[in-house]
Enzyme design. Structure first.
Site, mmCIF file in Angstrom:
data_model
loop_
_atom_site.group_PDB
_atom_site.id
_atom_site.type_symbol
_atom_site.label_atom_id
_atom_site.label_comp_id
_atom_site.label_asym_id
_atom_site.label_seq_id
_atom_site.Cartn_x
_atom_site.Cartn_y
_atom_site.Cartn_z
ATOM 1 N N HIS A 1 -29.176 -2.531 30.840
ATOM 2 C CA HIS A 1 -30.569 -2.768 31.203
ATOM 3 C C HIS A 1 -30.634 -3.081 32.701
ATOM 4 O O HIS A 1 -29.841 -3.886 33.193
ATOM 5 C CB HIS A 1 -31.131 -3.948 30.393
ATOM 6 C CG HIS A 1 -32.571 -4.203 30.696
ATOM 7 N ND1 HIS A 1 -33.566 -3.340 30.275
ATOM 8 C CD2 HIS A 1 -33.181 -5.170 31.416
ATOM 9 C CE1 HIS A 1 -34.733 -3.794 30.713
ATOM 10 N NE2 HIS A 1 -34.526 -4.893 31.411
ATOM 11 N N ASN B 1 -25.267 7.050 34.059
ATOM 12 C CA ASN B 1 -24.354 6.059 33.470
ATOM 13 C C ASN B 1 -23.347 6.742 32.548
ATOM 14 O O ASN B 1 -22.164 6.395 32.541
ATOM 15 C CB ASN B 1 -25.138 4.980 32.719
ATOM 16 C CG ASN B 1 -25.655 3.894 33.647
ATOM 17 O OD1 ASN B 1 -24.880 3.103 34.177
ATOM 18 N ND2 ASN B 1 -26.964 3.866 33.875
ATOM 19 N N ASP C 1 -28.405 -5.898 19.337
ATOM 20 C CA ASP C 1 -28.824 -6.379 18.024
ATOM 21 C C ASP C 1 -30.180 -5.743 17.703
ATOM 22 O O ASP C 1 -30.592 -4.798 18.378
ATOM 23 C CB ASP C 1 -28.828 -7.922 17.962
ATOM 24 C CG ASP C 1 -29.831 -8.538 18.926
ATOM 25 O OD1 ASP C 1 -30.692 -7.797 19.464
ATOM 26 O OD2 ASP C 1 -29.756 -9.753 19.145
ATOM 27 N N GLU C 2 -30.856 -6.282 16.693
ATOM 28 C CA GLU C 2 -32.087 -5.613 16.242
ATOM 29 C C GLU C 2 -33.265 -5.787 17.196
ATOM 30 O O GLU C 2 -34.269 -5.108 17.067
ATOM 31 C CB GLU C 2 -32.481 -6.102 14.846
ATOM 32 C CG GLU C 2 -31.752 -5.389 13.712
ATOM 33 C CD GLU C 2 -30.525 -6.145 13.235
ATOM 34 O OE1 GLU C 2 -30.149 -7.138 13.897
ATOM 35 O OE2 GLU C 2 -29.932 -5.713 12.224
#
Ligand code: GRF
Length: 214
Positions: A113, A18, A145-146
């Site tokens: 993903h 990628n 995000d987290e």
């Protein structure tokens, strides 16, 4: 003009296909960006050798050399900042980011993903899809995000699963879609006006070259 291009920092842990496709898209002007640095948390990642051989700035920052996730992330963020990075692209980077890292580049970290999130987060997403028996899977590029594989979705591509599909076959067909998906996501996010509303990334009209701020 070279100086008006966004600077990308690409983080990898392995093969780096990628990353390679992002580098090539920058070089062919498919995305208005350049790769400022490629960082791996593993010295033996094949992708880091390719990037160095390609003349890119590279760094290996092994998580094993740090006492905590936060300390490792601080070193990575420091390196990204020193390279003048605007956007961070996770490309097969097998590490969860600390809150501190996420907050250092708010809404400016992307991840890919190999499944249609929110289905099959975490490891072995292609095997998870086969085990579940879904007829369609795909890949997702999202803002980070987290939480793991969780942030607002920027782009997705789908792929029909064949009756006789093996996990290796699926991985090799899906990786082609991943490369397209990442380039499409970067192109949109860098060239269009967008905002996040709730969980949705809303794109507005493409800014014409004449109106694009310099
Ligand atoms: C890809 O399948 C990506 O979606 C996942 O890890 C794999 C990395 O492949 N997060 P590569 O290193 O980009 O070839």
């Amino acid at each position: 003009m070279e100086s008006s291009k966004a600077v990308l920092g690409v983080l990898i842990s392995g093969r780096g296909s990628n990353m390679k496709s992002i580098v090539e898209a920058c070089e062919s002007d498919d995305i208005p960006a350049r790769v400022g640095i490629v960082i791996s948390n593993r010295g033996d990642a094949p992708g880091i050798g390719w990037a160095a051989g390609h003349g890119l700035d590279t760094a290996v920052i092994s998580h094993r050399d740090f006492e905590s996730r936060e300390a490792h992330d601080r070193a990575v963020v420091g390196k990204l900042r020193a390279a003048g990075v605007d956007w961070v692209c996770l490309a097969g980077y097998m590490r969860l980011l600390s809150a501190e890292f996420v907050q250092a580049f708010p809404r400016r970290i992307l991840n890919i993903h190999p499944a249609l999130l929110p289905a099959f987060p975490g490891l072995d997403a292609q095997q998870q899809a086969l085990d579940y028996g879904v007829r369609v899977t795909g890949c997702t590029v999202h803002l980070v995000d987290e939480k793991l594989d969780h942030g607002p979705i920027v782009a997705q591509r789908s792929l029909k699963i064949r009756d006789d599909e093996s996990v290796e076959g699926l991985k090799s067909r899906l990786i082609i879609e991943e490369h397209r998906c990442y380039v499409e996501a970067l192109s949109r996010i860098l060239e269009e006006q967008w905002d996040v509303q709730g969980r949705r990334v809303i794109f507005e009209k493409r800014i014409s070259a004449a109106r694009r701020p310099h």
